[in-house]
Design a protein around this motif. Structure first.
Motif, PDB file in Angstrom:
ATOM      1  N   ASP A 191       0.804  -1.220   0.000  1.00 33.45           N
ATOM      2  CA  ASP A 191       0.000   0.000   0.000  1.00 33.45           C
ATOM      3  C   ASP A 191       0.839   1.273   0.000  1.00 33.45           C
ATOM      4  OD1 ASP A 191       1.022  -0.327   2.534  1.00 33.45           O
ATOM      5  OD2 ASP A 191      -0.855   0.130   3.588  1.00 33.45           O
ATOM      6  N   ARG A 192       2.157   1.137  -0.206  1.00 29.32           N
ATOM      7  CA  ARG A 192       3.022   2.321  -0.254  1.00 29.32           C
ATOM      8  C   ARG A 192       3.914   2.248  -1.490  1.00 29.32           C
ATOM      9  NH1 ARG A 192       5.773   2.205   5.565  1.00 29.32           N
ATOM     10  NH2 ARG A 192       5.784  -0.021   5.032  1.00 29.32           N
ATOM     11  N   PRO A 193       4.162   3.384  -2.148  1.00 30.86           N
ATOM     12  CA  PRO A 193       4.942   3.381  -3.398  1.00 30.86           C
ATOM     13  C   PRO A 193       6.448   3.313  -3.142  1.00 30.86           C
ATOM     14  CG  PRO A 193       4.284   5.623  -2.900  1.00 30.86           C
ATOM     15  CD  PRO A 193       3.647   4.744  -1.840  1.00 30.86           C
ATOM     16  N   ARG A 194       6.882   2.227  -2.540  1.00 32.26           N
ATOM     17  CA  ARG A 194       8.291   2.011  -2.257  1.00 32.26           C
ATOM     18  C   ARG A 194       8.713   0.649  -2.795  1.00 32.26           C
ATOM     19  NH1 ARG A 194       8.539   3.389   4.239  1.00 32.26           N
ATOM     20  NH2 ARG A 194       7.707   5.506   4.161  1.00 32.26           N
ATOM     21  N   VAL A 195       9.963   0.564  -3.247  1.00 28.26           N
ATOM     22  CA  VAL A 195      10.538  -0.709  -3.668  1.00 28.26           C
ATOM     23  C   VAL A 195      11.959  -0.795  -3.123  1.00 28.26           C
ATOM     24  CG1 VAL A 195       9.150  -0.831  -5.767  1.00 28.26           C
ATOM     25  CG2 VAL A 195      11.415   0.224  -5.855  1.00 28.26           C
ATOM     26  N   ALA A 196      12.459  -2.018  -2.964  1.00 22.97           N
ATOM     27  CA  ALA A 196      13.828  -2.225  -2.500  1.00 22.97           C
ATOM     28  C   ALA A 196      14.626  -2.900  -3.605  1.00 22.97           C
ATOM     29  CB  ALA A 196      13.842  -3.084  -1.236  1.00 22.97           C
ATOM     30  N   LEU A 197      15.675  -2.229  -4.065  1.00 26.39           N
ATOM     31  CA  LEU A 197      16.614  -2.815  -5.011  1.00 26.39           C
ATOM     32  C   LEU A 197      17.718  -3.476  -4.194  1.00 26.39           C
ATOM     33  CD1 LEU A 197      16.931   0.091  -7.616  1.00 26.39           C
ATOM     34  CD2 LEU A 197      15.278  -1.808  -7.578  1.00 26.39           C
TER      35      LEU A 197
END
Length: 276
Positions: free
Chosen positions: A87-93
């Motif tokens: 539900d949050r616009p975050r990603v982990a590379l």
């Protein structure tokens, strides 16, 4: 500016090869040697890690080191974490830490230029060869974790050998940073066996970090394919698997970060991804 990319029906169809130059790959790309978790093509031995920058007087810079975070338990998360909140616009590379340190440094610098923070799961023998990379990662504001000592197939090992792989890398991280690292990821597999999960917990890691998006960069498919593999699957909360040491990864990163930015997805550390 960077990559000239032209979206076509949702696919990235062209990446300006000059993006590799801006990423600082240069001649270092030719020396890429990291092996992916499902195998990869070996290359020439890498050069030595860059020297510590010198100040105006010629003396090495000295600054208080950034404290190295310890592992922490995240309430409501399973032992193996494949992704964060949707539900949050975050990603982990997340990068498997192995290979030419010059390419690794270029990847970190490019992420930092774009305002992105990443997670590096370092191989213990890589830290032995390039100990300054541990502090370089932390000083850039990135997460640093454990990807076993030798990067061999941990799923096929007995208890004693598997535990030695986990603690061997943890010991090196502790010596270099004062912490065993924020995360543990098993080697040569996306999923930890029940035994490996148990051993990781015994070593001090409440969670095992997996991923839900595989870039397949270790297969050297070309930067366009690396970008496409990620951008067609990534969404809120995704954990993306990438690798240091591959030319395609360096060349793809500017376009990949640009696509994420245009979609409003913020590349953050795994710790930030899971922190409310």
């Amino acid at each position: 500016m960077f990559a000239a990319i032209r979206p076509l029906n949702g696919w990235v169809t062209e990446i300006d090869r000059r993006s590799a130059l801006r990423a600082g790959a240069g001649a270092a790309i030719a020396g890429a040697l990291a092996a992916g978790c499902s195998g990869g093509r070996p290359a020439a031995a890498p050069p030595s890690a860059p020297a510590t920058p010198a100040g105006p007087s010629g003396a090495a810079k000295s600054a208080a080191p950034r404290p190295a975070p310890a592992p922490r338990a995240f309430a409501g998360q399973p032992v193996q974490i494949d992704h964060g909140p949707r539900d949050r616009p975050r990603v982990a590379l997340t990068f498997h830490g192995q290979g030419d340190p010059a390419i690794a440094t270029s990847v970190l610098a490019e992420a930092e230029r774009a305002g992105a923070r990443v997670t590096v799961l370092a191989v213990g023998t890589w830290l032995d060869a390039y100990p300054r990379m541990a502090r370089r990662i932390l000083d850039g504001g990135h997460d640093l974790g454990n990807h076993t000592l030798h990067h061999t197939s941990i799923s096929t090992m007995g208890e004693q050998q598997a535990y030695a792989e986990i603690t061997g890398c943890a010991d090196r991280l502790r010596k270099l940073t004062g912490s065993i690292g924020s995360w543990f990821r098993p080697s040569r597999t996306p999923d930890a066996t029940p035994l490996v999960r148990q051993l990781a917990g015994r070593a001090g890691y409440p969670h095992v970090l997996s991923y839900d998006v595989d870039s397949l960069d270790y297969t050297s498919p070309g930067p366009t394919a690396v970008t496409r593999n990620v951008t067609t699957a990534v969404r809120n909360g995704s954990v993306v698997s990438l690798h240091f040491g591959y030319a395609d990864t360096v060349a793809a990163l500017p376009a990949l970060l640009d696509v994420l930015d245009r979609r409003g997805l913020h590349a953050v550390t795994t710790t930030e991804l899971l922190t409310p």
